[in-house]
Design a protein around this motif. Structure first.
Motif, PDB file in Angstrom:
ATOM      1  N   SER A  67       0.994  19.655  -3.605  1.00  0.00           N
ATOM      2  CA  SER A  67       0.358  20.966  -3.468  1.00  0.00           C
ATOM      3  C   SER A  67      -1.162  20.847  -3.494  1.00  0.00           C
ATOM      4  CB  SER A  67       0.829  21.891  -4.587  1.00  0.00           C
ATOM      5  OG  SER A  67       0.522  21.325  -5.847  1.00  0.00           O
ATOM      6  N   PHE A  68      -1.711  19.680  -3.876  1.00  0.00           N
ATOM      7  CA  PHE A  68      -3.158  19.469  -3.866  1.00  0.00           C
ATOM      8  C   PHE A  68      -3.618  19.262  -2.436  1.00  0.00           C
ATOM      9  CE2 PHE A  68      -1.954  17.572  -8.015  1.00  0.00           C
ATOM     10  CZ  PHE A  68      -2.597  18.493  -8.822  1.00  0.00           C
ATOM     11  N   MET A  69      -4.755  19.845  -2.098  1.00  0.00           N
ATOM     12  CA  MET A  69      -5.330  19.597  -0.781  1.00  0.00           C
ATOM     13  C   MET A  69      -5.983  18.220  -0.815  1.00  0.00           C
ATOM     14  SD  MET A  69      -4.455  22.211   0.801  1.00  0.00           S
ATOM     15  CE  MET A  69      -5.366  22.372   2.295  1.00  0.00           C
ATOM     16  N   GLY A  70      -6.050  17.559   0.291  1.00  0.00           N
ATOM     17  CA  GLY A  70      -6.695  16.252   0.328  1.00  0.00           C
ATOM     18  C   GLY A  70      -5.949  15.292   1.212  1.00  0.00           C
ATOM     19  N   GLY A  71      -6.123  13.997   0.926  1.00  0.00           N
ATOM     20  CA  GLY A  71      -5.574  12.938   1.758  1.00  0.00           C
ATOM     21  C   GLY A  71      -4.080  13.025   1.942  1.00  0.00           C
ATOM     22  N   ALA A  72      -3.351  13.291   0.862  1.00  0.00           N
ATOM     23  CA  ALA A  72      -1.898  13.362   0.978  1.00  0.00           C
ATOM     24  C   ALA A  72      -1.478  14.544   1.839  1.00  0.00           C
ATOM     25  CB  ALA A  72      -1.257  13.460  -0.409  1.00  0.00           C
ATOM     26  N   MET A  73      -2.232  15.633   1.745  1.00  0.00           N
ATOM     27  CA  MET A  73      -1.910  16.811   2.545  1.00  0.00           C
ATOM     28  C   MET A  73      -2.079  16.510   4.036  1.00  0.00           C
ATOM     29  SD  MET A  73      -0.650  19.600   2.092  1.00  0.00           S
ATOM     30  CE  MET A  73      -0.615  21.345   2.231  1.00  0.00           C
ATOM     31  N   SER A  74      -3.068  15.677   4.378  1.00  0.00           N
ATOM     32  CA  SER A  74      -3.265  15.345   5.791  1.00  0.00           C
ATOM     33  C   SER A  74      -2.071  14.584   6.345  1.00  0.00           C
ATOM     34  CB  SER A  74      -4.560  14.548   5.987  1.00  0.00           C
ATOM     35  OG  SER A  74      -4.439  13.256   5.444  1.00  0.00           O
ATOM     36  N   LEU A  75      -1.393  13.811   5.496  1.00  0.00           N
ATOM     37  CA  LEU A  75      -0.175  13.128   5.943  1.00  0.00           C
ATOM     38  C   LEU A  75       0.910  14.150   6.281  1.00  0.00           C
ATOM     39  CD1 LEU A  75       0.053  10.145   3.443  1.00  0.00           C
ATOM     40  CD2 LEU A  75      -0.529  10.045   5.866  1.00  0.00           C
ATOM     41  N   ALA A  76       1.026  15.160   5.451  1.00  0.00           N
ATOM     42  CA  ALA A  76       2.050  16.183   5.672  1.00  0.00           C
ATOM     43  C   ALA A  76       1.799  16.958   6.962  1.00  0.00           C
ATOM     44  CB  ALA A  76       2.098  17.137   4.485  1.00  0.00           C
ATOM     45  N   HIS A  84       0.864  -1.179   0.000  1.00  0.00           N
ATOM     46  CA  HIS A  84       0.000   0.000   0.000  1.00  0.00           C
ATOM     47  C   HIS A  84       0.900   1.228   0.000  1.00  0.00           C
ATOM     48  CE1 HIS A  84      -3.348   2.643   0.610  1.00  0.00           C
ATOM     49  NE2 HIS A  84      -2.695   3.206   1.608  1.00  0.00           N
ATOM     50  N   VAL A  85       0.657   2.114  -0.965  1.00  0.00           N
ATOM     51  CA  VAL A  85       1.441   3.346  -1.058  1.00  0.00           C
ATOM     52  C   VAL A  85       0.554   4.509  -0.662  1.00  0.00           C
ATOM     53  CG1 VAL A  85       2.810   4.846  -2.543  1.00  0.00           C
ATOM     54  CG2 VAL A  85       2.801   2.367  -2.951  1.00  0.00           C
ATOM     55  N   ALA A  86       0.939   5.162   0.420  1.00  0.00           N
ATOM     56  CA  ALA A  86       0.257   6.391   0.820  1.00  0.00           C
ATOM     57  C   ALA A  86       0.900   7.509   0.010  1.00  0.00           C
ATOM     58  CB  ALA A  86       0.428   6.630   2.315  1.00  0.00           C
ATOM     59  N   GLY A  87       0.074   8.299  -0.641  1.00  0.00           N
ATOM     60  CA  GLY A  87       0.583   9.337  -1.539  1.00  0.00           C
ATOM     61  C   GLY A  87       1.485  10.334  -0.850  1.00  0.00           C
ATOM     62  N   ALA A  88       2.471  10.775  -1.581  1.00  0.00           N
ATOM     63  CA  ALA A  88       3.390  11.789  -1.071  1.00  0.00           C
ATOM     64  C   ALA A  88       2.658  13.119  -0.948  1.00  0.00           C
ATOM     65  CB  ALA A  88       4.584  11.946  -2.009  1.00  0.00           C
ATOM     66  N   PRO A  89       3.024  13.924   0.031  1.00  0.00           N
ATOM     67  CA  PRO A  89       2.414  15.241   0.143  1.00  0.00           C
ATOM     68  C   PRO A  89       2.650  16.045  -1.137  1.00  0.00           C
ATOM     69  CG  PRO A  89       3.642  14.721   2.122  1.00  0.00           C
ATOM     70  CD  PRO A  89       3.953  13.649   1.119  1.00  0.00           C
ATOM     71  N   VAL A  94       4.047  -1.225   3.543  1.00  0.00           N
ATOM     72  CA  VAL A  94       3.495   0.104   3.334  1.00  0.00           C
ATOM     73  C   VAL A  94       4.639   1.062   3.022  1.00  0.00           C
ATOM     74  CG1 VAL A  94       3.548   0.710   5.790  1.00  0.00           C
ATOM     75  CG2 VAL A  94       1.933   1.860   4.271  1.00  0.00           C
ATOM     76  N   ALA A  95       4.362   2.012   2.147  1.00  0.00           N
ATOM     77  CA  ALA A  95       5.379   2.992   1.757  1.00  0.00           C
ATOM     78  C   ALA A  95       4.717   4.339   1.561  1.00  0.00           C
ATOM     79  CB  ALA A  95       6.079   2.544   0.485  1.00  0.00           C
ATOM     80  N   LEU A  96       5.517   5.368   1.595  1.00  0.00           N
ATOM     81  CA  LEU A  96       5.059   6.732   1.373  1.00  0.00           C
ATOM     82  C   LEU A  96       5.736   7.254   0.124  1.00  0.00           C
ATOM     83  CD1 LEU A  96       3.571   9.295   2.387  1.00  0.00           C
ATOM     84  CD2 LEU A  96       5.669   9.862   3.643  1.00  0.00           C
ATOM     85  N   GLY A  97       4.963   7.810  -0.781  1.00  0.00           N
ATOM     86  CA  GLY A  97       5.552   8.386  -1.973  1.00  0.00           C
ATOM     87  C   GLY A  97       4.568   8.441  -3.113  1.00  0.00           C
ATOM     88  N   ALA A 106       0.587   7.801  10.826  1.00  0.00           N
ATOM     89  CA  ALA A 106      -0.507   8.181   9.932  1.00  0.00           C
ATOM     90  C   ALA A 106      -0.536   7.296   8.690  1.00  0.00           C
ATOM     91  CB  ALA A 106      -0.377   9.652   9.535  1.00  0.00           C
ATOM     92  N   VAL A 107       0.632   6.983   8.151  1.00  0.00           N
ATOM     93  CA  VAL A 107       0.714   6.105   6.982  1.00  0.00           C
ATOM     94  C   VAL A 107       0.242   4.700   7.348  1.00  0.00           C
ATOM     95  CG1 VAL A 107       2.333   4.979   5.383  1.00  0.00           C
ATOM     96  CG2 VAL A 107       2.495   7.439   5.798  1.00  0.00           C
ATOM     97  N   ALA A 108       0.686   4.188   8.483  1.00  0.00           N
ATOM     98  CA  ALA A 108       0.272   2.854   8.928  1.00  0.00           C
ATOM     99  C   ALA A 108      -1.231   2.805   9.171  1.00  0.00           C
ATOM    100  CB  ALA A 108       1.028   2.461  10.194  1.00  0.00           C
ATOM    101  N   GLU A 109      -1.775   3.860   9.761  1.00  0.00           N
ATOM    102  CA  GLU A 109      -3.212   3.921  10.018  1.00  0.00           C
ATOM    103  C   GLU A 109      -4.000   3.932   8.710  1.00  0.00           C
ATOM    104  OE1 GLU A 109      -6.181   7.219  11.867  1.00  0.00           O
ATOM    105  OE2 GLU A 109      -4.415   6.706  13.078  1.00  0.00           O
ATOM    106  N   ARG A 110      -3.513   4.649   7.725  1.00  0.00           N
ATOM    107  CA  ARG A 110      -4.185   4.704   6.427  1.00  0.00           C
ATOM    108  C   ARG A 110      -4.137   3.338   5.728  1.00  0.00           C
ATOM    109  NH1 ARG A 110      -3.362   9.806   2.831  1.00  0.00           N
ATOM    110  NH2 ARG A 110      -4.423  10.632   4.639  1.00  0.00           N
ATOM    111  N   ALA A 111      -3.071   2.572   5.948  1.00  0.00           N
ATOM    112  CA  ALA A 111      -2.921   1.268   5.294  1.00  0.00           C
ATOM    113  C   ALA A 111      -3.751   0.184   5.971  1.00  0.00           C
ATOM    114  CB  ALA A 111      -1.448   0.857   5.297  1.00  0.00           C
TER     115      ALA A 111
END
Length: 139
Positions: A42-51, A35-40, A86-89, A59-64
């Motif tokens: 400039s778009f607002m949304g799920g990836a921004m919440s990780l940042a 499972h890849v959690a999107g990298a932060p 799980v990875a971030l990017g 947060a990445v583990a919880e999302r996965a």
């Protein structure tokens, strides 16, 4: 012979279908669900919440977790064990980078969200074009 299969998963039906296909087609293979959690971005949304998170790893583990829960249900239905990672990017780049050591990537044809496909591009297409190993796209 296919001994190790990488199955990237999000919460989409297509990703679940990809895991089903991998388990049915390669029953003796070691299957890793990534499972890849999107990298932060400039778009607002799920990836921004990780940042914005105080503890990005948690947060990445919880999302996965719900993705891995679904993957485990599918694996249990087939009576097999899976490995999870799980990875971030950036999803496509991260999947390609994780391909080393695997014989095959089995990926769903698209994610559940039309908006994410339009904004981020088609991950399956990018992986298919750039992966160092064979890719099977399931739809």
């Amino acid at each position: 012979m296919v001994a190790r299969v990488l199955v990237p998963m999000d919460d989409s039906a297509m990703a679940a279908a990809a895991l089903e296909f991998a388990l049915e087609t390669f029953p003796a293979a070691e299957v890793t669900v990534l499972h890849v959690a999107g990298a932060p971005t400039s778009f607002m949304g799920g990836a921004m919440s990780l940042a914005m998170s105080d503890d990005i790893d948690s947060a990445v583990a919880e999302r996965a977790e719900p993705v891995f829960d679904r993957a485990q249900e599918i694996a249990d239905d087939h009576g097999v064990e899976i490995v999870t990672d799980v990875a971030l990017g950036s999803p496509a780049k991260t999947i390609i980078d994780h391909a080393e050591g695997f014989d095959l990537i089995v990926i769903g044809s698209h994610s559940s969200s039309l908006a994410s496909r339009l904004l981020l591009g088609n991950v399956a297409e990018t992986v298919t074009q750039n992966a160092p190993i064979p890719v099977t796209v399931v739809r």
